[in-house]
Design a protein around this motif. Sequence first.
Motif, PDB file in Angstrom:
ATOM      1  N   ARG A 192     154.605  26.959 -19.984  1.00 14.48           N
ATOM      2  CA  ARG A 192     154.369  28.192 -19.245  1.00 14.48           C
ATOM      3  C   ARG A 192     152.885  28.542 -19.223  1.00 14.48           C
ATOM      4  O   ARG A 192     152.468  29.431 -18.485  1.00 14.48           O
ATOM      5  N   TYR A 193     152.123  27.872 -20.048  1.00 18.50           N
ATOM      6  CA  TYR A 193     150.692  28.164 -20.157  1.00 18.50           C
ATOM      7  C   TYR A 193     149.894  26.867 -20.059  1.00 18.50           C
ATOM      8  O   TYR A 193     150.350  25.813 -20.501  1.00 18.50           O
ATOM      9  N   PHE A 194     148.712  26.957 -19.499  1.00 20.27           N
ATOM     10  CA  PHE A 194     147.821  25.807 -19.467  1.00 20.27           C
ATOM     11  C   PHE A 194     147.132  25.658 -20.819  1.00 20.27           C
ATOM     12  O   PHE A 194     146.941  26.648 -21.542  1.00 20.27           O
ATOM     13  N   PRO A 195     146.746  24.447 -21.188  1.00 15.91           N
ATOM     14  CA  PRO A 195     145.964  24.292 -22.412  1.00 15.91           C
ATOM     15  C   PRO A 195     144.551  24.839 -22.214  1.00 15.91           C
ATOM     16  O   PRO A 195     144.026  24.837 -21.102  1.00 15.91           O
ATOM     17  N   ILE A 196     143.954  25.323 -23.294  1.00 16.64           N
ATOM     18  CA  ILE A 196     142.556  25.739 -23.245  1.00 16.64           C
ATOM     19  C   ILE A 196     141.712  24.477 -23.270  1.00 16.64           C
ATOM     20  O   ILE A 196     141.855  23.652 -24.181  1.00 16.64           O
ATOM     21  N   PRO A 197     140.847  24.253 -22.293  1.00 12.39           N
ATOM     22  CA  PRO A 197     140.043  23.023 -22.261  1.00 12.39           C
ATOM     23  C   PRO A 197     139.238  22.841 -23.549  1.00 12.39           C
ATOM     24  O   PRO A 197     138.700  23.806 -24.110  1.00 12.39           O
ATOM     25  N   LEU A 198     139.177  21.613 -24.020  1.00 12.71           N
ATOM     26  CA  LEU A 198     138.438  21.315 -25.246  1.00 12.71           C
ATOM     27  C   LEU A 198     136.989  21.755 -25.143  1.00 12.71           C
ATOM     28  O   LEU A 198     136.413  22.269 -26.110  1.00 12.71           O
ATOM     29  N   ALA A 199     136.384  21.574 -23.959  1.00 11.95           N
ATOM     30  CA  ALA A 199     134.983  21.973 -23.778  1.00 11.95           C
ATOM     31  C   ALA A 199     134.795  23.465 -24.014  1.00 11.95           C
ATOM     32  O   ALA A 199     133.771  23.896 -24.556  1.00 11.95           O
ATOM     33  N   GLU A 200     135.789  24.270 -23.629  1.00  7.54           N
ATOM     34  CA  GLU A 200     135.710  25.709 -23.848  1.00  7.54           C
ATOM     35  C   GLU A 200     135.790  26.046 -25.330  1.00  7.54           C
ATOM     36  O   GLU A 200     135.077  26.920 -25.834  1.00  7.54           O
ATOM     37  N   ILE A 201     136.669  25.349 -26.027  1.00  7.40           N
ATOM     38  CA  ILE A 201     136.810  25.585 -27.464  1.00  7.40           C
ATOM     39  C   ILE A 201     135.536  25.201 -28.209  1.00  7.40           C
ATOM     40  O   ILE A 201     135.097  25.891 -29.133  1.00  7.40           O
ATOM     41  N   GLN A 202     134.916  24.124 -27.775  1.00  2.00           N
ATOM     42  CA  GLN A 202     133.717  23.632 -28.460  1.00  2.00           C
ATOM     43  C   GLN A 202     132.489  24.486 -28.188  1.00  2.00           C
ATOM     44  O   GLN A 202     131.584  24.562 -29.025  1.00  2.00           O
ATOM     45  N   THR A 203     132.442  25.128 -27.031  1.00  2.18           N
ATOM     46  CA  THR A 203     131.243  25.902 -26.682  1.00  2.18           C
ATOM     47  C   THR A 203     131.383  27.402 -26.950  1.00  2.18           C
ATOM     48  O   THR A 203     130.378  28.107 -27.031  1.00  2.18           O
ATOM     49  N   ASN A 204     132.607  27.874 -27.081  1.00  4.91           N
ATOM     50  CA  ASN A 204     132.830  29.301 -27.336  1.00  4.91           C
ATOM     51  C   ASN A 204     132.913  29.539 -28.840  1.00  4.91           C
ATOM     52  O   ASN A 204     133.867  29.109 -29.501  1.00  4.91           O
ATOM     53  N   GLU A 205     131.958  30.257 -29.386  1.00 11.29           N
ATOM     54  CA  GLU A 205     131.898  30.478 -30.829  1.00 11.29           C
ATOM     55  C   GLU A 205     132.990  31.422 -31.326  1.00 11.29           C
ATOM     56  O   GLU A 205     133.217  31.530 -32.540  1.00 11.29           O
ATOM     57  N   LEU A 206     133.660  32.122 -30.426  1.00 14.92           N
ATOM     58  CA  LEU A 206     134.668  33.094 -30.825  1.00 14.92           C
ATOM     59  C   LEU A 206     136.060  32.490 -30.979  1.00 14.92           C
ATOM     60  O   LEU A 206     136.986  33.165 -31.436  1.00 14.92           O
ATOM     61  N   ILE A 207     136.226  31.225 -30.581  1.00 18.33           N
ATOM     62  CA  ILE A 207     137.530  30.572 -30.721  1.00 18.33           C
ATOM     63  C   ILE A 207     137.355  29.208 -31.365  1.00 18.33           C
ATOM     64  O   ILE A 207     136.248  28.661 -31.432  1.00 18.33           O
ATOM     65  N   SER A 208     138.460  28.657 -31.854  1.00 23.65           N
ATOM     66  CA  SER A 208     138.462  27.319 -32.451  1.00 23.65           C
ATOM     67  C   SER A 208     139.747  26.620 -32.036  1.00 23.65           C
ATOM     68  O   SER A 208     140.556  27.161 -31.270  1.00 23.65           O
ATOM     69  N   GLU A 209     139.985  25.450 -32.581  1.00 22.38           N
ATOM     70  CA  GLU A 209     141.176  24.668 -32.192  1.00 22.38           C
ATOM     71  C   GLU A 209     142.469  25.372 -32.577  1.00 22.38           C
ATOM     72  O   GLU A 209     143.514  25.130 -31.959  1.00 22.38           O
ATOM     73  N   VAL A 210     142.442  26.262 -33.567  1.00 22.84           N
ATOM     74  CA  VAL A 210     143.659  26.968 -33.967  1.00 22.84           C
ATOM     75  C   VAL A 210     144.086  27.990 -32.905  1.00 22.84           C
ATOM     76  O   VAL A 210     145.212  28.482 -32.925  1.00 22.84           O
ATOM     77  N   ASP A 211     143.180  28.300 -31.978  1.00 24.73           N
ATOM     78  CA  ASP A 211     143.501  29.243 -30.903  1.00 24.73           C
ATOM     79  C   ASP A 211     144.115  28.574 -29.693  1.00 24.73           C
ATOM     80  O   ASP A 211     144.452  29.246 -28.713  1.00 24.73           O
ATOM     81  N   GLN A 212     144.251  27.253 -29.760  1.00 24.96           N
ATOM     82  CA  GLN A 212     144.860  26.518 -28.649  1.00 24.96           C
ATOM     83  C   GLN A 212     146.278  27.013 -28.397  1.00 24.96           C
ATOM     84  O   GLN A 212     147.000  27.399 -29.320  1.00 24.96           O
ATOM     85  N   ASN A 213     146.684  27.048 -27.126  1.00 21.82           N
ATOM     86  CA  ASN A 213     148.045  27.446 -26.794  1.00 21.82           C
ATOM     87  C   ASN A 213     149.065  26.515 -27.438  1.00 21.82           C
ATOM     88  O   ASN A 213     148.795  25.309 -27.593  1.00 21.82           O
ATOM     89  N   PRO A 214     150.215  27.010 -27.836  1.00 28.16           N
ATOM     90  CA  PRO A 214     151.228  26.184 -28.522  1.00 28.16           C
ATOM     91  C   PRO A 214     151.618  24.953 -27.696  1.00 28.16           C
ATOM     92  O   PRO A 214     151.731  25.027 -26.476  1.00 28.16           O
ATOM     93  N   GLY A 215     151.816  23.849 -28.393  1.00 29.69           N
ATOM     94  CA  GLY A 215     152.302  22.630 -27.750  1.00 29.69           C
ATOM     95  C   GLY A 215     151.233  21.696 -27.253  1.00 29.69           C
ATOM     96  O   GLY A 215     151.526  20.625 -26.711  1.00 29.69           O
ATOM     97  N   TYR A 216     149.952  22.076 -27.437  1.00 32.02           N
ATOM     98  CA  TYR A 216     148.866  21.236 -26.949  1.00 32.02           C
ATOM     99  C   TYR A 216     147.971  20.819 -28.115  1.00 32.02           C
ATOM    100  O   TYR A 216     147.912  21.488 -29.132  1.00 32.02           O
TER     101      TYR A 216
END
Length: 216
Positions: A192-216
């Motif tokens: 039901r949700y798109f995955p958060i692109p890895l590039a966004e996780i790596q460049t955004n200091e406010l999120i990390s891999e644990v914030d990825q949407n479930p199932g990805y």
Amino acid sequence: MEASAGFDLMGAYSTVFESPENDEILFALNYSIQDRNRMGYYLSPTSVGGRGEVAYTKSLFNAYSSGDARKDFIFRDIPTLDGQQVTSGVAKYSDVSGGADPVVVFRLSEMYYIMAEALWALDGMSAESQILALLNIVEERSGMEVRNLGSRPVRTILELKRKELCFEGHRWVDICRTESFDLISGMLPNERYFPIPLAEIQTNELISEVDQNPGY
């Protein structure tokens, strides 16, 4: 609505895509051989020079009634490259090699579905006759008629919209915003949700891999 805005439905469904400059299209992205899109390439099978990664489903094909002019146009037989056979393709994007087909973003027929859904949200079944009148403005062009909204009016509207606007980028958004996930067979909850692109996780200091949407 058409007269006041300067737009009108085309007489034939096919004309919307075969004559790019027409009164039904409110907004489209224009392309050329020098600046092309890949819609026809990905939607067409390899036997006609496409990549064939995106194909229409039997569910979509079977959703159209016999005699529906949209069905005859959209799922049109296309000669193979060797000229010896024909295969099915999506005729809305027929320029497989050149990619110069315009991509329709917004056209008048969608306005009728938006108005119908808004009327249902505001007035419910008390507006059924008005809603049916709006829907049939579009349906009658293709020789079809909708006579009632059924037990799930929003589903009825979305299924009609699916047939009119298939491959124009609306279906997934419609299903998500109305939470009509049961319309897609076998859909997993995480889809039901798109995955958060890895590039966004790596460049955004406010999120990390644990914030990825479930199932990805």
